[in-house]
Design a protein around this motif. Sequence first.
Motif, short mmCIF file in Angstrom:
data_model
loop_
_atom_site.label_atom_id
_atom_site.label_comp_id
_atom_site.label_asym_id
_atom_site.label_seq_id
_atom_site.Cartn_x
_atom_site.Cartn_y
_atom_site.Cartn_z
N LEU A 159 10.19 -13.53 9.71
CA LEU A 159 11.08 -14.68 8.98
C LEU A 159 9.91 -15.99 8.84
CD1 LEU A 159 14.40 -14.61 10.94
CD2 LEU A 159 13.89 -13.75 8.61
N SER A 160 9.99 -16.80 7.75
CA SER A 160 9.56 -18.10 7.73
C SER A 160 10.26 -19.03 8.46
CB SER A 160 9.32 -18.55 6.25
OG SER A 160 8.77 -19.48 6.34
N GLY A 161 10.14 -18.80 9.81
CA GLY A 161 10.76 -19.57 10.78
C GLY A 161 12.22 -19.13 10.86
N GLY A 207 24.15 -19.57 19.59
CA GLY A 207 23.04 -19.92 20.24
C GLY A 207 23.17 -19.56 21.49
N ASN A 208 21.92 -18.82 21.89
CA ASN A 208 21.84 -18.64 23.35
C ASN A 208 20.44 -18.50 23.89
OD1 ASN A 208 23.47 -18.00 25.75
ND2 ASN A 208 22.85 -15.92 25.65
N PRO A 209 19.98 -19.54 24.75
CA PRO A 209 20.88 -20.55 25.11
C PRO A 209 21.04 -21.51 23.94
CG PRO A 209 18.48 -21.00 25.81
CD PRO A 209 18.64 -19.50 25.16
N ALA A 252 16.45 -18.95 19.76
CA ALA A 252 15.29 -19.54 19.52
C ALA A 252 14.32 -20.22 20.83
CB ALA A 252 15.40 -20.98 18.56
N PHE A 253 15.49 -20.38 21.90
CA PHE A 253 14.96 -20.95 23.31
C PHE A 253 14.91 -19.97 24.30
CE2 PHE A 253 16.32 -24.46 20.79
CZ PHE A 253 15.32 -25.47 20.89
N ARG A 259 14.60 -14.88 16.65
CA ARG A 259 13.69 -15.48 17.65
C ARG A 259 12.83 -16.59 16.62
NH1 ARG A 259 12.48 -14.34 23.06
NH2 ARG A 259 14.12 -12.95 24.01
N SER A 260 12.38 -17.40 17.52
CA SER A 260 11.45 -18.54 16.99
C SER A 260 10.32 -18.59 17.72
CB SER A 260 12.09 -19.77 16.78
OG SER A 260 11.36 -20.89 16.59
#
Length: 348
Positions: free
Chosen positions: A78-80, A145-147, A175-176, A199-200
């Motif tokens: 992904l693009s972000g 979200g998680n976290p 993401a985090f 995921r980021s």
Amino acid sequence: MSSGDEAVLRHHGDVDAEPGLLDFAVNVRLDRPPRWLRDRLAAALDRLGSYPSAEDDRAAREAVAARHGRSAGEVLLLSGAAEAFPLLAALEPRLAAVVHPSFTEPELALRTAGVPVERVLLDPDDGYRLRPEAVPEAADLVVLGNPTNPTSVLHPAEVVRALLRPGRVVVVDEAFADAVPGEPESLAGRAESGLLVLRSLTKTWALSGLRAGYALGDPGVLRALGRGRPHWPLGTLALEAVRACSGPAAVAEARRAAQESAGHRAALVEELAAVPGVEVAGPAAAPFLLLRVDGGEKVRVALRDRGVAVRRGDTFPGLGPDHLRVAVREPARNAVLVQAMRDVVGRG
């Protein structure tokens, strides 16, 4: 959706982090990518004259797959990570449930695409804990979200898995997750029907300006998400970043950074909680904290006048003007925030 609602949902911490301010508004670990990553990207510059190839895409997906114990067919680059949210409309959900307070891009993207959205507001008196029974039975798409940003709550994996059922896709924005030591509640390595994990690379590796992330899930779901995308959705540098940040050395570095950040967070929680008038939501698991202070908007402006930027909280559904989000930094920077908070809140 009104233009006012859209403007609120579009607000992100980079708007609060004005140039020249000490930035506690944006949840990115570093000011710039580490030297080894910059060197890796610089070495790829000579390839910019060619289009990214299928081999480039395959190599990046294989690196991600190896990192999470999945197959390459279970990875969509992904693009972000945020690119995934507008793609969700391709699944043609009849009703999307978005768990809040949380990152606002999923709701914004779904509403913009005409998807009916129901908000599931978590109770602050219950520690913003996820209660699966609060999610509408009719929802065939659930996003959380998680976290969770901005509450810093980490939901147990088994509670998240309780949302899964036939005919429903559950999207977990992790993401985090790599900022939590050991990633204890991550579902990135679980191949389950209807589970889609995002995921980021932005947060840990300071790649906000490059845009690189990925989705993990059933190949059929990933094909549906990617069907309407243009050719070359990720450029050469983003593909190189995915490969670089998925390697064993990078994963080990991220684990060390997560452990260090957890120590900084624990100290910051203690220091902020000692400031009269400041409430810290907890237990916190991510590299940011949710605060509540009376007159939050005035406090935020006063902090800015002292050179400190914090994220306003009232743009997150379920929160109000007395909520602020602050990123966890290293101790020297955290000390500046704590002293500024003492000065501002003490002045009242």
